[in-house]
Write an enzyme that holds these catalytic residues in place. Structure first.
Site, PDB file in Angstrom:
ATOM      1  N   SER A 110     -24.994  -4.589 -63.881  1.00  0.00           N
ATOM      2  CA  SER A 110     -26.538  -4.756 -63.490  1.00  0.00           C
ATOM      3  C   SER A 110     -27.124  -4.819 -64.986  1.00  0.00           C
ATOM      4  O   SER A 110     -26.595  -5.776 -65.847  1.00  0.00           O
ATOM      5  CB  SER A 110     -26.881  -3.344 -62.905  1.00  0.00           C
ATOM      6  OG  SER A 110     -28.468  -3.459 -62.512  1.00  0.00           O
ATOM      7  N   ASP A 134     -26.696  -7.691 -52.029  1.00  0.00           N
ATOM      8  CA  ASP A 134     -27.165  -6.817 -53.242  1.00  0.00           C
ATOM      9  C   ASP A 134     -28.660  -7.208 -53.193  1.00  0.00           C
ATOM     10  O   ASP A 134     -29.206  -8.337 -53.365  1.00  0.00           O
ATOM     11  CB  ASP A 134     -26.490  -7.385 -54.367  1.00  0.00           C
ATOM     12  CG  ASP A 134     -26.578  -6.439 -55.547  1.00  0.00           C
ATOM     13  OD1 ASP A 134     -27.706  -5.812 -55.798  1.00  0.00           O
ATOM     14  OD2 ASP A 134     -25.822  -6.476 -56.568  1.00  0.00           O
ATOM     15  N   HIS A 141     -25.178  -3.510 -54.342  1.00  0.00           N
ATOM     16  CA  HIS A 141     -25.082  -3.190 -55.703  1.00  0.00           C
ATOM     17  C   HIS A 141     -24.214  -1.979 -56.070  1.00  0.00           C
ATOM     18  O   HIS A 141     -23.297  -2.204 -56.970  1.00  0.00           O
ATOM     19  CB  HIS A 141     -26.546  -2.715 -56.060  1.00  0.00           C
ATOM     20  CG  HIS A 141     -27.001  -3.087 -57.512  1.00  0.00           C
ATOM     21  ND1 HIS A 141     -26.938  -4.371 -57.972  1.00  0.00           N
ATOM     22  CD2 HIS A 141     -27.350  -1.991 -58.410  1.00  0.00           C
ATOM     23  CE1 HIS A 141     -27.347  -4.075 -59.419  1.00  0.00           C
ATOM     24  NE2 HIS A 141     -27.405  -2.927 -59.541  1.00  0.00           N
TER      25      HIS A 141
END
Ligand SMILES: *[C@@H]1O[C@H](CO)[C@@H](O)[C@H](O)[C@H]1NC(C)=O
Ligand SMILES: *[C@@H]1O[C@H](CO)[C@@H](O)[C@H](O)[C@H]1NC(C)=O
Ligand SMILES: *[C@@H]1O[C@H](CO)[C@@H](O)[C@H](O)[C@H]1NC(C)=O
Length: 411
Positions: free
Chosen positions: A183, A353, A386
């Site tokens: 991320s 995601d 995620h």
């Protein structure tokens, strides 16, 4: 096509807020934590609470950035497995994303945790904790109670935090390292490598849930949240620390939920439903340990990234202010295509995601069309969202072993 995502960046905060609505009471009085593993409080630091308990060696390190922040790092120098055949262990730096810290990698049982898996595979594993997170709330002269302590965005993670960590690892090991980001950990990696600052100390990079472009946001909540953040940040701008657990930020997020017409209490099921492979015990542990603070200015910068479609440094809001800071009216852009074309790269992204949206990831990968084709590996995990990349119970088989194989290929 309608996106299946209900939520989007930069509102990890939203998620955390929703998640944090019930568990505090549900978990009972603090006294009940007695008897639970040290992971519940992280007392004694990350090595003591989350690595030694599994029988691994672990060292705590502090590094000081050029602008005075004291960052905590962990080193897991070797695994439990018999890797005596490994002559020289290559260092790997693991960098977490926004609103969490290095602890987030260590919440599953030992055989499912990325840092321990890499250590067992023969790597010298280092974990970063960026400024503002619980063990990196220190500065040579500033205190977290002061505004000036929070006067930074991910630009400063690029200019100061990453170089301090790279220098420390390189200084101690004398080796080039592999980088693994998740991320925002990928965002600062891309930005840094595009400026060629650290590439002389870098062997390869694995980017999980890669984010650099956040503009293909089709979802109502993400869009409203990003715009609200810019328009209404004045409401919390007096608060330099963005702490999702604090009442003020909570109120702000509630206002966003109201505007978006969604019930924030539903978000927990929305999120956990989307991450295919999380362990309920791990989620509890996650909520006991995260979220971590960041700066309000960093959240604003991320919102600008959502809005602007170009990856730029922090925008001070007017040509005049930008001129003062950068000597130009628009903040300088990061040029992803300038990342050295022979840098070995591994991408892994998930079909579900909402933060590293598939459209944005494809656009990002497209920026590498001039990259040496044999230096890029792209993995698409259809059922992953995620958090599966950090905590998925099957992430070892689905992602981590592939990462280890990729790193070994670059030796
Ligand atoms: C570890 O592996 C090496 C060779 O790979 C072997 O010689 C050694 O005996 C093993 N040690 C243990 C404790 O199993
Ligand atoms: C979930 O976590 C708990 C506690 O660490 C562990 O006992 C259990 O085996 C885990 N479940 C799976 C499917 O990995
Ligand atoms: C970005 O970098 C690439 C490769 O070095 C170069 O061809 C391109 O002109 C750069 N773009 C900008 C806007 O500077």
């Amino acid at each position: 096509m309608a996106s299946s995502c209900t939520i989007n960046l930069p509102l990890w905060a939203l998620i955390f807020f929703a998640l944090s609505l019930n568990p505090i009471e549900a978990r009972g009085p603090v006294g009940r934590l007695n008897g639970k593993s040290p992971q519940w409080t992280a007392a004694g630091g990350i090595c003591a609470s989350s690595v030694h308990i599994y029988g691994y060696k672990c060292e705590e390190h502090d590094v000081v950035t050029k602008d005075g922040y004291i960052l905590n790092m962990q080193r897991i120098p070797e695994g439990r497995a018999n890797t005596s055949g490994v002559s020289k262990r290559q260092p790997v730096l693991i960098q977490h994303g926004i609103l969490v810290d290095g602890m987030s990698w260590l919440l599953n049982p030992a055989d499912q945790n990325l840092p321990l898996i890499l250590a067992d595979q023969g790597f010298d594993v280092w974990m970063g904790n960026t400024r503002g997170t619980r063990f990196s709330r220190r500065h040579k002269s500033l205190s977290p109670n002061q505004r000036a302590f929070w006067d930074w965005t991910w630009d400063e993670l690029v200019s100061y935090d990453l170089p301090a960590m790279f220098d420390h690892i390189h200084g101690l090991t004398g080796q080039k390292m592999h980088y693994l980001g998740h991320s925002m950990g990928t965002l600062i990696g891309f930005a840094s490598f595009s400026e060629k600052g650290l590439v002389d100390k870098l062997r390869s990079a694995a980017m999980l849930s890669p984010v650099a472009y956040l503009s293909h946001m089709t979802t109502v909540i993400g869009d409203i949240a990003a715009r609200s953040f810019l328009a209404e940040a004045t409401a919390i701008i007096g608060v330099a620390e963005f702490n999702p657990k604090s009442g003020l930020v909570g109120t702000f997020i509630k206002a966003i939920c109201l505007k978006a017409g969604i019930d924030c209490y539903d978000l927990l099921s929305v999120i956990t439903g989307k991450n295919c492979c999380l362990n309920a015990s791990t989620i509890d542990l996650f909520l006991a340990n995260e979220p971590q603070s960041t700066s309000t200015k960093n959240m604003i910068h991320l919102s600008q990234t959502v809005r602007d479609k170009v990856l730029r440094k922090y925008n001070y809001g007017s040509g005049k202010s930008n001129m003062k800071h950068y000597g130009q009216a628009l903040p300088p852009a990061y040029n992803i295509s300038a990342i050295p074309h022979d840098l070995p790269l591994f991408f892994s992204y998930g079909g579900l995601d909402c933060l590293a949206d598939v459209t944005d990831v494809k656009y990002l990968i497209d920026q590498f069309k001039f990259h040496d084709t044999d230096k890029i590996t792209v993995q698409f995990v259809k059922e992953y969202a995620h958090a599966d990349f950090i905590m998925g119970v099957n992430a070892k088989d689905v992602v981590y072993n592939q990462v280890a194989t990729f790193f070994k290929r670059q030796s």
